[in-house]
Design a protein around this motif. Sequence first.
Motif, short mmCIF file in Angstrom:
data_model
loop_
_atom_site.label_atom_id
_atom_site.label_comp_id
_atom_site.label_asym_id
_atom_site.label_seq_id
_atom_site.Cartn_x
_atom_site.Cartn_y
_atom_site.Cartn_z
N SER A 46 0.83 -1.20 0.00
CA SER A 46 0.00 0.00 0.00
C SER A 46 0.86 1.25 0.00
CB SER A 46 -0.91 -0.01 1.23
OG SER A 46 -1.51 1.25 1.43
N ASP A 47 0.31 2.33 -0.56
CA ASP A 47 0.99 3.62 -0.50
C ASP A 47 0.91 4.24 0.88
OD1 ASP A 47 0.43 5.04 -3.81
OD2 ASP A 47 1.57 3.33 -3.11
N ALA A 48 -0.01 3.78 1.68
CA ALA A 48 -0.18 4.34 3.02
C ALA A 48 -0.25 3.20 4.02
CB ALA A 48 -1.45 5.18 3.08
N PRO A 49 0.83 2.48 4.19
CA PRO A 49 0.78 1.24 4.98
C PRO A 49 0.79 1.50 6.47
CG PRO A 49 2.99 1.63 4.19
CD PRO A 49 2.15 2.75 3.66
N GLU A 69 5.74 8.62 12.05
CA GLU A 69 5.45 7.25 11.63
C GLU A 69 3.98 6.91 11.81
OE1 GLU A 69 8.01 4.32 13.43
OE2 GLU A 69 6.39 2.88 13.54
N THR A 70 3.40 7.35 12.93
CA THR A 70 2.02 6.98 13.26
C THR A 70 0.99 7.79 12.49
OG1 THR A 70 2.74 6.36 15.48
CG2 THR A 70 0.38 6.70 15.15
N ASP A 71 1.21 9.11 12.40
CA ASP A 71 0.15 10.00 11.92
C ASP A 71 0.42 10.68 10.58
OD1 ASP A 71 -1.21 9.48 14.31
OD2 ASP A 71 -0.22 11.14 15.34
N TRP A 72 1.70 10.81 10.20
CA TRP A 72 1.98 11.69 9.08
C TRP A 72 2.69 11.04 7.91
CZ3 TRP A 72 -0.34 16.13 8.53
CH2 TRP A 72 -0.90 16.74 9.65
N LEU A 73 3.28 9.90 8.10
CA LEU A 73 4.05 9.32 7.00
C LEU A 73 3.18 9.12 5.76
CD1 LEU A 73 6.76 6.65 7.17
CD2 LEU A 73 4.88 6.30 5.59
N ARG A 74 1.95 8.71 5.95
CA ARG A 74 1.08 8.46 4.80
C ARG A 74 0.71 9.74 4.06
NH1 ARG A 74 -3.34 5.29 7.76
NH2 ARG A 74 -1.49 4.74 8.93
N HIS A 75 0.93 10.89 4.70
CA HIS A 75 0.63 12.17 4.05
C HIS A 75 1.88 12.83 3.48
CE1 HIS A 75 -3.37 11.87 5.70
NE2 HIS A 75 -2.89 11.79 6.93
N ASP A 76 3.04 12.22 3.66
CA ASP A 76 4.28 12.82 3.18
C ASP A 76 4.36 12.64 1.66
OD1 ASP A 76 6.88 13.55 2.57
OD2 ASP A 76 7.77 12.57 4.31
N PRO A 77 4.36 13.72 0.89
CA PRO A 77 4.37 13.57 -0.57
C PRO A 77 5.63 12.86 -1.08
CG PRO A 77 4.72 15.87 0.05
CD PRO A 77 4.32 15.15 1.29
N ARG A 78 6.71 12.93 -0.32
CA ARG A 78 7.94 12.27 -0.77
C ARG A 78 7.82 10.76 -0.69
NH1 ARG A 78 11.41 15.75 3.36
NH2 ARG A 78 9.74 14.80 4.60
N MET A 105 0.08 19.71 2.68
CA MET A 105 -0.51 19.64 4.02
C MET A 105 0.50 19.09 5.02
SD MET A 105 -3.79 17.40 5.32
CE MET A 105 -2.90 15.86 5.12
N PHE A 106 1.26 18.09 4.57
CA PHE A 106 2.26 17.49 5.46
C PHE A 106 3.22 18.55 6.01
CE2 PHE A 106 6.67 16.05 5.73
CZ PHE A 106 6.58 15.11 6.73
N TRP A 107 3.75 19.38 5.12
CA TRP A 107 4.74 20.35 5.57
C TRP A 107 4.10 21.43 6.45
CZ3 TRP A 107 9.53 20.86 6.55
CH2 TRP A 107 10.09 22.12 6.74
N ASN A 108 2.93 21.90 6.07
CA ASN A 108 2.34 23.03 6.77
C ASN A 108 1.70 22.64 8.10
OD1 ASN A 108 2.57 25.59 5.05
ND2 ASN A 108 2.00 24.03 3.55
N GLU A 109 1.23 21.40 8.21
CA GLU A 109 0.57 21.00 9.46
C GLU A 109 1.48 20.20 10.38
OE1 GLU A 109 -3.28 19.33 9.08
OE2 GLU A 109 -3.90 20.73 7.51
N PHE A 110 2.52 19.60 9.82
CA PHE A 110 3.43 18.82 10.66
C PHE A 110 4.86 19.35 10.60
CE2 PHE A 110 6.53 15.28 10.89
CZ PHE A 110 6.38 14.95 12.22
#
Length: 377
Positions: A46-49, A69-78, A105-110
């Motif tokens: 998955s892309d968001a495992p 790892e828990t909340d933001w990795l799946r939102h990281d565009p990289r 969103m990843f950069w601005n919120e995390f």
Amino acid sequence: MLDPRDLALELYGAVLEGGSLEPQLAAVARALKAETGFISRIPLASDAPPGTRATALYAIDPDILAEYETDWLRHDPRVAVALRQPRGVLSFNRLCPPRDFARSMFWNEFGRRRISGSGFHTLSASVTEPDDTIGVLSVHRPQGGEPFGAEEEAFLAALYPHLRGALQAESRLRLAQARAAVLEAGLEALPQGIAVIGRHGRLLHANAALRAMAALRDGLALTPAGLDLADPAARQALRHALDLVLAVRSGRVRLLPDGTGLSIPRPSGAPAWVAQALPLRAGSGGPFADLAGAVVLVADRTRRRPPSAVLLQRLLGLTPAEARLAAGLAAGQDLRQQARRRGVSPETLRSHLAAIRRKTGCRRQAELVALVLQTCA
């Protein structure tokens, strides 16, 4: 900048010593003049495992990495970019331009809140590992710092084949250790005594039941050389049985011949131990697959148990249907009874029985029943 070959030797050295690669990977991050670095292992499914694991290597707060790892990795565009690219060295300044990353969103919120500008410029190397994960080494420089350039990319590209080899070797070792732990737990739970014998006749593993039998000092003992039987005739019979099953294991003999079962007299006068030698067939898998040649099952005839179809399937190389048939025959159920109970034709079961005989080398049904009872005793 360090010579990539020096770091390569350190990576391979860590694998050979069975240690973690994290100190060597941290050295890679420092050699690239990165401010921070971590390694992620991302399942390929998955892309968001949810099963992604991230490990800090260099100057990253573990609490921040845990939140990532828990909340933001799946939102990281990289991460999405890395999963779409061929494995290798990835420069995110090209693949995920800073302007686009700054609007995510990843950069601005995390990112802005938790990592204070660090991690804006990213250079990565991705590797497909044997456990169906992608290992991604990521190193970072802050937003106001100098992006990674051609020199750093060339350094990581020169190191990449060794990085890939070390990460894949570490993953294989981790898988082998996990399989060994599962196998050992399974063997320990079995009521039969089981010895795993190497291709050269040495003892590789004895389970708890066999160790308990040996502790009685009643006709058998365990030594590094293998099973040591007090009775000379039984000792010779075991040696002959192991020669036969190792011939099957090596492919010199196709069918399991007679003579692989034996009785082990007990000086105490108790009923003899019953032993059966079986080949560990090529392709059986597991951590012993390449080293082992045979298993020897030792049973106490005073503790008779119903035949186990699961055990027969594993130890005799039978299909589930064949194992159920063999267990039923040993329990006194003939072909017609089993056919009625299972809703199949007797001809189907005769076909299964022929396959069982080919696999076990038993020419008569009585021999098969004896083998099953010895195996499941």
